[in-house]
Design a protein around this motif. Structure first.
Motif, PDB file in Angstrom:
ATOM      1  N   PHE A 287       0.928  -0.939  -0.017  1.00 26.61           N
ATOM      2  CA  PHE A 287       0.008  -0.133   0.143  1.00 26.61           C
ATOM      3  C   PHE A 287       0.844   1.546   0.156  1.00 26.61           C
ATOM      4  N   ASP A 288       2.012   1.541   0.973  1.00 21.77           N
ATOM      5  CA  ASP A 288       2.962   2.680   0.908  1.00 21.77           C
ATOM      6  C   ASP A 288       3.596   3.008  -0.825  1.00 21.77           C
ATOM      7  N   ASN A 289       3.519   2.139  -1.571  1.00 26.43           N
ATOM      8  CA  ASN A 289       4.293   2.220  -2.521  1.00 26.43           C
ATOM      9  C   ASN A 289       3.633   3.072  -3.299  1.00 26.43           C
ATOM     10  N   PRO A 290       4.789   4.305  -3.880  1.00 27.06           N
ATOM     11  CA  PRO A 290       3.796   5.797  -4.028  1.00 27.06           C
ATOM     12  C   PRO A 290       3.330   5.132  -5.789  1.00 27.06           C
ATOM     13  N   LYS A 291       3.850   4.133  -6.292  1.00 29.85           N
ATOM     14  CA  LYS A 291       4.258   3.461  -7.469  1.00 29.85           C
ATOM     15  C   LYS A 291       2.617   2.610  -7.472  1.00 29.85           C
ATOM     16  N   TYR A 292       2.470   2.150  -6.243  1.00 26.83           N
ATOM     17  CA  TYR A 292       1.267   0.710  -6.984  1.00 26.83           C
ATOM     18  C   TYR A 292       0.086   0.958  -7.189  1.00 26.83           C
ATOM     19  N   ASP A 293       0.216  -0.059  -8.221  1.00 24.18           N
ATOM     20  CA  ASP A 293      -1.197  -0.443  -9.733  1.00 24.18           C
ATOM     21  C   ASP A 293      -2.362  -0.608  -9.046  1.00 24.18           C
ATOM     22  N   ASP A 294      -3.046   0.385  -8.378  1.00 23.29           N
ATOM     23  CA  ASP A 294      -4.377   0.092  -7.852  1.00 23.29           C
ATOM     24  C   ASP A 294      -5.682  -0.456  -8.680  1.00 23.29           C
ATOM     25  N   VAL A 295      -5.046  -0.363 -10.106  1.00 22.54           N
ATOM     26  CA  VAL A 295      -5.734  -1.666 -11.088  1.00 22.54           C
ATOM     27  C   VAL A 295      -5.622  -3.225 -11.277  1.00 22.54           C
ATOM     28  N   ASN A 296      -4.514  -3.354 -11.746  1.00 18.25           N
ATOM     29  CA  ASN A 296      -4.032  -4.298 -12.422  1.00 18.25           C
ATOM     30  C   ASN A 296      -3.667  -5.270 -11.408  1.00 18.25           C
ATOM     31  N   THR A 297      -3.242  -4.686  -9.535  1.00 14.24           N
ATOM     32  CA  THR A 297      -2.693  -5.530  -9.331  1.00 14.24           C
ATOM     33  C   THR A 297      -3.607  -6.317  -8.434  1.00 14.24           C
ATOM     34  N   ALA A 298      -3.099  -7.974  -8.052  1.00 18.62           N
ATOM     35  CA  ALA A 298      -4.193  -8.623  -7.922  1.00 18.62           C
ATOM     36  C   ALA A 298      -5.210  -8.298  -6.442  1.00 18.62           C
ATOM     37  N   SER A 299      -3.771  -7.907  -5.143  1.00 19.73           N
ATOM     38  CA  SER A 299      -4.662  -7.570  -3.783  1.00 19.73           C
ATOM     39  C   SER A 299      -5.568  -6.073  -4.268  1.00 19.73           C
ATOM     40  N   SER A 300      -4.967  -5.365  -5.477  1.00 20.42           N
ATOM     41  CA  SER A 300      -6.277  -4.130  -4.935  1.00 20.42           C
ATOM     42  C   SER A 300      -7.370  -4.461  -5.252  1.00 20.42           C
ATOM     43  N   GLN A 301      -7.517  -5.589  -5.840  1.00 24.90           N
ATOM     44  CA  GLN A 301      -8.914  -6.350  -6.531  1.00 24.90           C
ATOM     45  C   GLN A 301      -9.374  -6.971  -5.208  1.00 24.90           C
ATOM     46  N   ALA A 302      -9.238  -7.571  -4.024  1.00 25.98           N
ATOM     47  CA  ALA A 302      -9.272  -8.570  -3.700  1.00 25.98           C
ATOM     48  C   ALA A 302     -10.465  -7.330  -2.220  1.00 25.98           C
ATOM     49  N   GLY A 303     -10.316  -6.626  -1.309  1.00 27.67           N
ATOM     50  CA  GLY A 303     -10.973  -6.295  -1.311  1.00 27.67           C
ATOM     51  C   GLY A 303     -10.667  -7.042   0.491  1.00 27.67           C
ATOM     52  N   ILE A 304     -12.104  -7.137   1.882  1.00 27.28           N
ATOM     53  CA  ILE A 304     -12.068  -7.639   2.927  1.00 27.28           C
ATOM     54  C   ILE A 304     -12.456  -8.794   2.502  1.00 27.28           C
ATOM     55  N   THR A 305     -11.511  -9.438   2.448  1.00 25.36           N
ATOM     56  CA  THR A 305     -11.731 -11.267   1.939  1.00 25.36           C
ATOM     57  C   THR A 305     -12.071 -12.364   3.162  1.00 25.36           C
ATOM     58  N   CYS A 306     -12.259 -13.132   3.140  1.00 23.82           N
ATOM     59  CA  CYS A 306     -12.503 -14.382   3.980  1.00 23.82           C
ATOM     60  C   CYS A 306     -11.125 -14.408   5.351  1.00 23.82           C
ATOM     61  N   VAL A 307     -10.377 -14.635   4.996  1.00 22.52           N
ATOM     62  CA  VAL A 307      -9.258 -14.974   5.368  1.00 22.52           C
ATOM     63  C   VAL A 307      -8.539 -13.639   6.159  1.00 22.52           C
ATOM     64  N   VAL A 308      -8.945 -12.186   5.796  1.00 27.48           N
ATOM     65  CA  VAL A 308      -8.351 -11.549   6.575  1.00 27.48           C
ATOM     66  C   VAL A 308      -9.139 -11.496   7.738  1.00 27.48           C
ATOM     67  N   CYS A 309     -11.203 -11.790   7.817  1.00 28.61           N
ATOM     68  CA  CYS A 309     -11.588 -11.513   8.643  1.00 28.61           C
ATOM     69  C   CYS A 309     -11.807 -12.759  10.116  1.00 28.61           C
ATOM     70  N   HIS A 310     -11.341 -13.926   9.110  1.00 22.09           N
ATOM     71  CA  HIS A 310     -11.103 -15.106  10.172  1.00 22.09           C
ATOM     72  C   HIS A 310      -9.470 -15.081  10.566  1.00 22.09           C
ATOM     73  N   SER A 311      -8.649 -14.179  10.032  1.00 26.99           N
ATOM     74  CA  SER A 311      -7.565 -14.176  10.981  1.00 26.99           C
ATOM     75  C   SER A 311      -7.201 -12.914  11.999  1.00 26.99           C
ATOM     76  N   ILE A 312      -8.083 -11.970  12.343  1.00 25.41           N
ATOM     77  CA  ILE A 312      -8.435 -11.519  13.486  1.00 25.41           C
ATOM     78  C   ILE A 312      -8.245 -11.840  14.692  1.00 25.41           C
ATOM     79  N   THR A 313      -7.437 -11.589  15.608  1.00 29.54           N
ATOM     80  CA  THR A 313      -7.557 -12.947  17.010  1.00 29.54           C
ATOM     81  C   THR A 313      -8.313 -11.547  18.086  1.00 29.54           C
TER      82      THR A 313
END
Length: 348
Positions: A287-313
């Motif tokens: 996220f901190d990369n000023p040149k982060y590709d916010d459209v074509n990078t897979a992580s930019s299209q992930a949203g709040i994933t299943c794993v994210v919610c279920h990994s909150i401790t």
């Protein structure tokens, strides 16, 4: 003279077969040591009532499978050749114990195959799997006893070699025990210099202050295999479209990042949004990369994933702004569990 030549003893395992015997012995010794570790973890889980299966344990499960597959061909080759050359030898007792040992080893390998689960081939009958499990657990003990009997009925056992092998096996077990609490996923993972404070002004933090690989947080297809209804609900939800895959949010955060770069020389102020909306690129450090590709990078299209919610401790407070703690999920991506990213489509 001829009578003397006829009485010359010829070992059942000749020079050409000896290397294969070593391969089989070393392979089964490694499997045994690995199996002792796995069984002890299962026993601790049963005794304590809480799972003791760490990421290192899952790695050792994979090693057990790998060793099991690798030993099949050498074992069958050695066993069948040894059987063919020793079948009519006069030492009936050694032959008898050898046959029992061969059958027991086959039972160990077959029961291991029965316990495997593949998408195309899997034995799911609980009773059959239970029989295979207990057979796989206790048959090795029988095999050890039969091996000793088999050897005692033949040439003298070199106990010094047995002791050395026992020490190596014991050392292997101790090493696995010491590494039990280690997480192989963190090896080589680069953490932010500021540690947990890196994520500020978002209140969200990782449990160890390190980054979490993006692909680890994008394993929704893995969840789909068992939870299709939940996956479909998530796929069309606001959670899925919370990040740069939401056009309104994309425009807003792009502007926030641009203003932050002009004002501060970096995008850190936008972390305020990322803790909730962009957990995958945020916790992976992208996220901190000023040149982060916010459209074509897979992580930019992930949203709040299943794993994210279920990994909150832990939810650290109720003041909002993503005040929670998250850790890398305890999922090892074995070959059978490899998935594509969460940006993949699903049939409607």
């Amino acid at each position: 003279m001829n009578e003397r030549l006829k009485s010359v003893y010829r070992p059942a395992v000749g020079p050409k077969l000896q290397p294969w015997l070593w391969v089989v012995q070393v392979g089964f010794a490694a499997l045994a040591a690995n199996g002792v570790y796995l069984a002890s973890v299962s026993a601790m889980t049963w005794w304590l009532g809480t799972t003791q299966q760490t990421p290192f344990y899952m790695l050792m499960v994979f090693l057990h499978l790998l060793l099991g597959f690798l030993i099949i061909a050498p074992f069958l080759g050695f066993g069948l050749v040894h059987l063919a050359t020793s079948w009519k030898r006069p030492n009936v007792q050694a032959v008898r114990y050898g046959l029992l040992l061969f059958a027991t080893a086959l039972a160990i390998l077959i029961s291991g195959l029965v316990l495997l689960r593949f998408d195309a081939i899997a034995i799911r009958d609980p009773a059959l799997r239970s029989i295979a499990y207990w057979l796989h657990l206790f048959a090795p003990l029988v095999a050890i006893g039969l091996y000793v009997k088999h050897r005692l009925a033949g040439p003298r056992i070199r106990w010094e070699w047995a002791r050395r092998g026992g020490v190596i096996v014991a050392g292997f077990i101790v090493a696995m025990t010491l590494l039990h609490s280690h997480d192989p996923r963190t090896y080589g993972v680069k953490g932010p210099r500021q540690g947990k404070r890196y994520f500020f002004p978002s209140e969200a933090v990782t449990a160890d202050g390190r980054f979490i690989p993006a692909e680890t947080l994008m394993m929704d297809q893995y969840c789909l295999k068992c939870h299709e209804d939940a996956y479909k609900g998530w796929f069309h939800s606001a959670h899925h479209f919370s990040s740069f895959n939401n056009k309104a949010y994309l425009a807003s955060v792009r502007e926030t990042r641009e203003v932050a770069i002009k004002r501060d020389g970096n995008t850190q102020a936008a972390r305020w949004c990322a803790g909730c909306h962009d957990p995958v690129p945020f916790f992976s450090g992208e996220f901190d990369n000023p040149k982060y590709d916010d459209v074509n990078t897979a992580s930019s299209q992930a949203g709040i994933t299943c794993v994210v919610c279920h990994s909150i401790t832990n939810v650290n407070s109720t003041r909002g702004n993503a005040d929670y703690t998250i850790e890398a999920p305890s999922i090892i991506r074995l070959p059978a569990a490899k998935t594509s990213s969460s940006s993949g489509s699903i049939r409607r």
